[in-house]
Design a protein around this motif. Structure first.
Motif, PDB file in Angstrom:
ATOM      1  N   ASP A 216      11.092  15.961   1.143  1.00 35.42           N
ATOM      2  CA  ASP A 216      10.686  15.178   2.542  1.00 35.42           C
ATOM      3  C   ASP A 216      10.605  13.762   2.457  1.00 35.42           C
ATOM      4  N   ILE A 217      11.790  13.073   2.974  1.00 33.67           N
ATOM      5  CA  ILE A 217      11.808  11.708   3.357  1.00 33.67           C
ATOM      6  C   ILE A 217      10.707  11.084   3.662  1.00 33.67           C
ATOM      7  N   SER A 218       9.919  11.520   4.815  1.00 32.11           N
ATOM      8  CA  SER A 218       8.956  10.965   5.380  1.00 32.11           C
ATOM      9  C   SER A 218       7.800  10.753   4.442  1.00 32.11           C
ATOM     10  N   ALA A 219       7.700  11.719   3.483  1.00 26.81           N
ATOM     11  CA  ALA A 219       6.435  11.638   2.495  1.00 26.81           C
ATOM     12  C   ALA A 219       6.756  10.569   1.397  1.00 26.81           C
ATOM     13  N   MET A 220       8.001  10.389   1.169  1.00 22.13           N
ATOM     14  CA  MET A 220       8.303   9.480   0.400  1.00 22.13           C
ATOM     15  C   MET A 220       8.036   7.831   0.811  1.00 22.13           C
ATOM     16  N   VAL A 221       8.480   7.739   2.045  1.00 22.51           N
ATOM     17  CA  VAL A 221       8.374   6.302   2.812  1.00 22.51           C
ATOM     18  C   VAL A 221       6.874   6.224   3.027  1.00 22.51           C
ATOM     19  N   GLU A 222       6.190   7.224   3.457  1.00 22.23           N
ATOM     20  CA  GLU A 222       4.638   7.073   3.625  1.00 22.23           C
ATOM     21  C   GLU A 222       4.016   6.679   2.392  1.00 22.23           C
ATOM     22  N   ASP A 223       4.354   7.387   1.205  1.00 27.21           N
ATOM     23  CA  ASP A 223       3.714   6.912  -0.114  1.00 27.21           C
ATOM     24  C   ASP A 223       3.891   5.333  -0.360  1.00 27.21           C
TER      25      ASP A 223
ATOM     26  N   LEU B 175      17.602   2.752   3.622  1.00 24.28           N
ATOM     27  CA  LEU B 175      17.793   3.244   2.143  1.00 24.28           C
ATOM     28  C   LEU B 175      19.327   3.439   1.746  1.00 24.28           C
ATOM     29  N   THR B 176      19.513   2.919   0.797  1.00 24.43           N
ATOM     30  CA  THR B 176      20.630   3.107  -0.070  1.00 24.43           C
ATOM     31  C   THR B 176      20.644   4.008  -1.157  1.00 24.43           C
ATOM     32  N   PHE B 177      21.319   5.090  -1.265  1.00 23.43           N
ATOM     33  CA  PHE B 177      21.336   6.370  -2.434  1.00 23.43           C
ATOM     34  C   PHE B 177      22.428   6.094  -3.139  1.00 23.43           C
ATOM     35  N   ASP B 178      22.246   5.850  -4.242  1.00 23.75           N
ATOM     36  CA  ASP B 178      23.451   5.587  -5.280  1.00 23.75           C
ATOM     37  C   ASP B 178      23.205   6.281  -6.765  1.00 23.75           C
ATOM     38  N   ILE B 179      24.281   5.798  -7.608  1.00 24.13           N
ATOM     39  CA  ILE B 179      24.204   6.364  -9.016  1.00 24.13           C
ATOM     40  C   ILE B 179      24.194   5.182  -9.803  1.00 24.13           C
ATOM     41  N   ALA B 180      23.182   4.738 -10.593  1.00 20.63           N
ATOM     42  CA  ALA B 180      22.933   3.637 -11.368  1.00 20.63           C
ATOM     43  C   ALA B 180      23.461   3.857 -12.782  1.00 20.63           C
TER      44      ALA B 180
ATOM     45  N   LEU C 176      21.202   5.126   4.591  1.00 18.34           N
ATOM     46  CA  LEU C 176      20.634   5.686   5.805  1.00 18.34           C
ATOM     47  C   LEU C 176      19.843   4.478   6.360  1.00 18.34           C
ATOM     48  N   SER C 177      20.022   4.314   7.792  1.00 22.94           N
ATOM     49  CA  SER C 177      19.178   3.341   8.553  1.00 22.94           C
ATOM     50  C   SER C 177      18.576   4.079   9.852  1.00 22.94           C
ATOM     51  N   GLY C 178      17.369   3.809  10.016  1.00 19.67           N
ATOM     52  CA  GLY C 178      16.768   4.416  11.321  1.00 19.67           C
ATOM     53  C   GLY C 178      15.195   4.488  11.128  1.00 19.67           C
TER      54      GLY C 178
ATOM     55  N   GLY D 292      24.136   7.255 -15.113  1.00 18.02           N
ATOM     56  CA  GLY D 292      24.142   8.434 -14.367  1.00 18.02           C
ATOM     57  C   GLY D 292      23.069   8.567 -13.502  1.00 18.02           C
ATOM     58  N   ARG D 293      22.013   7.665 -13.441  1.00 21.47           N
ATOM     59  CA  ARG D 293      20.805   8.009 -13.039  1.00 21.47           C
ATOM     60  C   ARG D 293      20.866   7.883 -11.362  1.00 21.47           C
ATOM     61  N   LYS D 294      20.524   8.934 -10.694  1.00 19.66           N
ATOM     62  CA  LYS D 294      20.338   8.801  -9.272  1.00 19.66           C
ATOM     63  C   LYS D 294      19.219   7.940  -8.809  1.00 19.66           C
ATOM     64  N   VAL D 295      19.522   7.166  -7.706  1.00 24.40           N
ATOM     65  CA  VAL D 295      18.489   6.213  -7.318  1.00 24.40           C
ATOM     66  C   VAL D 295      18.696   6.021  -5.902  1.00 24.40           C
ATOM     67  N   VAL D 296      17.481   5.658  -5.423  1.00 28.70           N
ATOM     68  CA  VAL D 296      17.498   5.100  -3.871  1.00 28.70           C
ATOM     69  C   VAL D 296      16.313   3.929  -3.762  1.00 28.70           C
ATOM     70  N   CYS D 297      17.216   2.939  -2.961  1.00 29.68           N
ATOM     71  CA  CYS D 297      16.751   1.429  -2.986  1.00 29.68           C
ATOM     72  C   CYS D 297      16.743   1.215  -1.460  1.00 29.68           C
ATOM     73  N   GLY D 298      15.760   0.291  -1.224  1.00 29.65           N
ATOM     74  CA  GLY D 298      15.806  -0.200   0.205  1.00 29.65           C
ATOM     75  C   GLY D 298      14.583  -0.877   0.532  1.00 29.65           C
TER      76      GLY D 298
END
Length: 179
Positions: free
Chosen positions: A121-128, A53-58, A26-28, A61-67
């Motif tokens: 809520d992606i906004s809350a995560m980014v805000e954190d 943000l890049t959503f992936d499986i590490a 996701l980019s924006g 099998g752990r689901k992760v988001v990096c960016g």
């Protein structure tokens, strides 16, 4: 004449587990209006909140988001209280988990993003992440404060003709010793 590319507004609510399963990037931008705590912590968010943000499986099998997330804010200088523009960037490396117990099992290189339902809520995560990246103390560079008012430590020991403001306490202490 060409028009600049439009930067898309990211959806506020999404399904991070599904995005990780699909390996979505996701980019924006995140809407500033959705980041009320950030707005309360600064004088102004002066640039859009850019998100990559890049959503992936590490491993395992752990689901992760990096960016990365970035914006520019205006805060009060803690010397002169005048506005100061500060760029804020944060690197994100989160493990998507369902509970506090699962968060404890994350590797040390991942912080938990607890998603207790199907969506988050992606906004809350980014805000954190932006709140954590705000500088603890903000000052203008030396000599550039508004009004450039010199300050002192209040040490008047070398100045002749100035009375110690605590001399009255010493007099009271000494007069109490006579009794």
């Amino acid at each position: 004449m060409s028009t600049p590319p439009q930067i898309s507004q990211l959806p506020r609510i999404l399904d991070p587990r599904r995005l990780a399963n699909q390996g979505v990037v996701l980019s924006g931008q995140v809407a500033i209006a959705h980041c009320e705590r950030l707005l309360d912590a600064v004088l102004e968010v002066s640039e859009p909140i850019a998100v990559e943000l890049t959503f992936d499986i590490a491993d395992q099998g752990r689901k992760v988001v990096c960016g990365e997330v970035a914006t520019t804010v205006r805060v009060a200088c803690q010397r002169c209280l005048a506005p100061l523009t500060v760029p804020v960037t944060a690197s994100i490396q989160l493990g998507i988990v369902w509970s506090e117990d699962e968060a404890k099992s994350l590797s040390k290189d991942l912080d938990p993003w607890i998603v207790d339902g199907e969506t988050a809520d992606i906004s809350a995560m980014v805000e954190d992440e932006l709140l954590l990246a705000l500088p603890f103390v903000t000052y203008h560079p030396s000599g550039q404060c508004h009004g450039d008012i010199p300050f002192s430590t209040g040490d008047n020991t070398g100045e002749e003709g100035k009375k110690n403001p605590f001399s009255i306490l010493e007099q009271l202490k000494n007069s109490g010793a006579d009794h």
